[in-house]
Design a protein around this motif. Structure first.
Motif, PDB file in Angstrom:
ATOM      1  N   GLU A  19       4.501  19.187 -54.642  1.00  0.00           N
ATOM      2  CA  GLU A  19       4.480  17.910 -53.931  1.00  0.00           C
ATOM      3  C   GLU A  19       5.888  17.331 -53.978  1.00  0.00           C
ATOM      4  O   GLU A  19       6.471  17.177 -55.050  1.00  0.00           O
ATOM      5  N   LEU A  20       6.445  17.065 -52.789  1.00  0.00           N
ATOM      6  CA  LEU A  20       7.792  16.525 -52.693  1.00  0.00           C
ATOM      7  C   LEU A  20       7.760  15.214 -51.916  1.00  0.00           C
ATOM      8  O   LEU A  20       7.042  15.090 -50.931  1.00  0.00           O
ATOM      9  N   ASP A  21       8.564  14.276 -52.335  1.00  0.00           N
ATOM     10  CA  ASP A  21       8.688  12.994 -51.653  1.00  0.00           C
ATOM     11  C   ASP A  21       9.667  13.158 -50.498  1.00  0.00           C
ATOM     12  O   ASP A  21      10.824  13.518 -50.698  1.00  0.00           O
ATOM     13  N   GLN A  22       9.215  12.903 -49.260  1.00  0.00           N
ATOM     14  CA  GLN A  22      10.076  13.080 -48.101  1.00  0.00           C
ATOM     15  C   GLN A  22      11.303  12.177 -48.164  1.00  0.00           C
ATOM     16  O   GLN A  22      12.376  12.559 -47.736  1.00  0.00           O
ATOM     17  N   LYS A  23      11.175  10.996 -48.743  1.00  0.00           N
ATOM     18  CA  LYS A  23      12.318  10.090 -48.830  1.00  0.00           C
ATOM     19  C   LYS A  23      13.419  10.681 -49.699  1.00  0.00           C
ATOM     20  O   LYS A  23      14.596  10.463 -49.463  1.00  0.00           O
ATOM     21  N   THR A  24      13.034  11.446 -50.706  1.00  0.00           N
ATOM     22  CA  THR A  24      14.000  12.064 -51.610  1.00  0.00           C
ATOM     23  C   THR A  24      14.473  13.419 -51.085  1.00  0.00           C
ATOM     24  O   THR A  24      15.653  13.735 -51.135  1.00  0.00           O
ATOM     25  N   HIS A  25      13.549  14.230 -50.574  1.00  0.00           N
ATOM     26  CA  HIS A  25      13.852  15.610 -50.220  1.00  0.00           C
ATOM     27  C   HIS A  25      13.972  15.855 -48.722  1.00  0.00           C
ATOM     28  O   HIS A  25      14.410  16.918 -48.320  1.00  0.00           O
ATOM     29  N   GLY A  26      13.542  14.921 -47.898  1.00  0.00           N
ATOM     30  CA  GLY A  26      13.613  15.108 -46.450  1.00  0.00           C
ATOM     31  C   GLY A  26      12.488  15.978 -45.921  1.00  0.00           C
ATOM     32  O   GLY A  26      11.686  16.524 -46.665  1.00  0.00           O
ATOM     33  N   ALA A  27      12.451  16.109 -44.598  1.00  0.00           N
ATOM     34  CA  ALA A  27      11.436  16.922 -43.940  1.00  0.00           C
ATOM     35  C   ALA A  27      11.861  18.389 -43.977  1.00  0.00           C
ATOM     36  O   ALA A  27      13.029  18.722 -44.179  1.00  0.00           O
ATOM     37  N   VAL A  28      10.909  19.268 -43.748  1.00  0.00           N
ATOM     38  CA  VAL A  28      11.119  20.708 -43.808  1.00  0.00           C
ATOM     39  C   VAL A  28      11.708  21.219 -42.492  1.00  0.00           C
ATOM     40  O   VAL A  28      11.290  20.815 -41.412  1.00  0.00           O
ATOM     41  N   ASP A  29      12.670  22.117 -42.606  1.00  0.00           N
ATOM     42  CA  ASP A  29      13.189  22.844 -41.450  1.00  0.00           C
ATOM     43  C   ASP A  29      12.185  23.961 -41.177  1.00  0.00           C
ATOM     44  O   ASP A  29      12.057  24.900 -41.980  1.00  0.00           O
ATOM     45  N   LEU A  30      11.461  23.876 -40.064  1.00  0.00           N
ATOM     46  CA  LEU A  30      10.379  24.816 -39.798  1.00  0.00           C
ATOM     47  C   LEU A  30      10.883  26.253 -39.660  1.00  0.00           C
ATOM     48  O   LEU A  30      10.208  27.195 -40.071  1.00  0.00           O
ATOM     49  N   GLY A  31      12.082  26.445 -39.123  1.00  0.00           N
ATOM     50  CA  GLY A  31      12.650  27.790 -39.016  1.00  0.00           C
ATOM     51  C   GLY A  31      12.899  28.413 -40.376  1.00  0.00           C
ATOM     52  O   GLY A  31      12.566  29.582 -40.607  1.00  0.00           O
ATOM     53  N   LEU A  32      13.479  27.635 -41.299  1.00  0.00           N
ATOM     54  CA  LEU A  32      13.714  28.142 -42.658  1.00  0.00           C
ATOM     55  C   LEU A  32      12.399  28.388 -43.391  1.00  0.00           C
ATOM     56  O   LEU A  32      12.249  29.384 -44.109  1.00  0.00           O
ATOM     57  N   TYR A  33      11.443  27.486 -43.214  1.00  0.00           N
ATOM     58  CA  TYR A  33      10.123  27.647 -43.840  1.00  0.00           C
ATOM     59  C   TYR A  33       9.473  28.939 -43.345  1.00  0.00           C
ATOM     60  O   TYR A  33       8.964  29.734 -44.137  1.00  0.00           O
ATOM     61  N   ASN A  34       9.485  29.172 -42.031  1.00  0.00           N
ATOM     62  CA  ASN A  34       8.857  30.370 -41.474  1.00  0.00           C
ATOM     63  C   ASN A  34       9.558  31.643 -41.941  1.00  0.00           C
ATOM     64  O   ASN A  34       8.898  32.656 -42.179  1.00  0.00           O
ATOM     65  N   ALA A  35      10.878  31.602 -42.069  1.00  0.00           N
ATOM     66  CA  ALA A  35      11.615  32.778 -42.572  1.00  0.00           C
ATOM     67  C   ALA A  35      11.215  33.084 -44.013  1.00  0.00           C
ATOM     68  O   ALA A  35      10.980  34.250 -44.371  1.00  0.00           O
TER      69      ALA A  35
END
Length: 86
Positions: A19-35
């Motif tokens: 569990e990550l806080d978006q305010k601290t860590h930001g949103a996920v880069d979907l391309g990097l996540y999929n890779a």
């Protein structure tokens, strides 16, 4: 269903939650996540019993939900996040 019966847990089966806080860590880069996910499922898919979650994706207002069983994966966009979320 006998919920009081004796049963044995397989000690080789474990779980993890992230569990990550978006305010601290930001949103996920979907391309990097999929890779990353492609490598994970290819190399460890047979060992993954179940995986599920909801992600905030960079540049997208909608929630990205996913569910996988072994190497079978489904990801899709859902409703938008509430203004104060994610």
């Amino acid at each position: 269903l006998d919920t009081e019966g004796e049963h044995v847990h397989d000690q080789s089966v474990t779980s993890i939650g992230i569990e990550l806080d978006q305010k601290t860590h930001g949103a996920v880069d979907l391309g990097l996540y999929n890779a990353w996910l492609d490598v994970l499922l290819r190399e460890k898919g047979a060992d993954l019993f179940r995986m599920k979650g909801v992600l905030a994706v960079k540049g997208i207002e909608d929630k990205y939900a996913f569910h996988a069983v072994h190497m079978i994966y489904k990801g899709y966009f859902m409703d938008p996040w509430a203004h104060e979320a994610p």
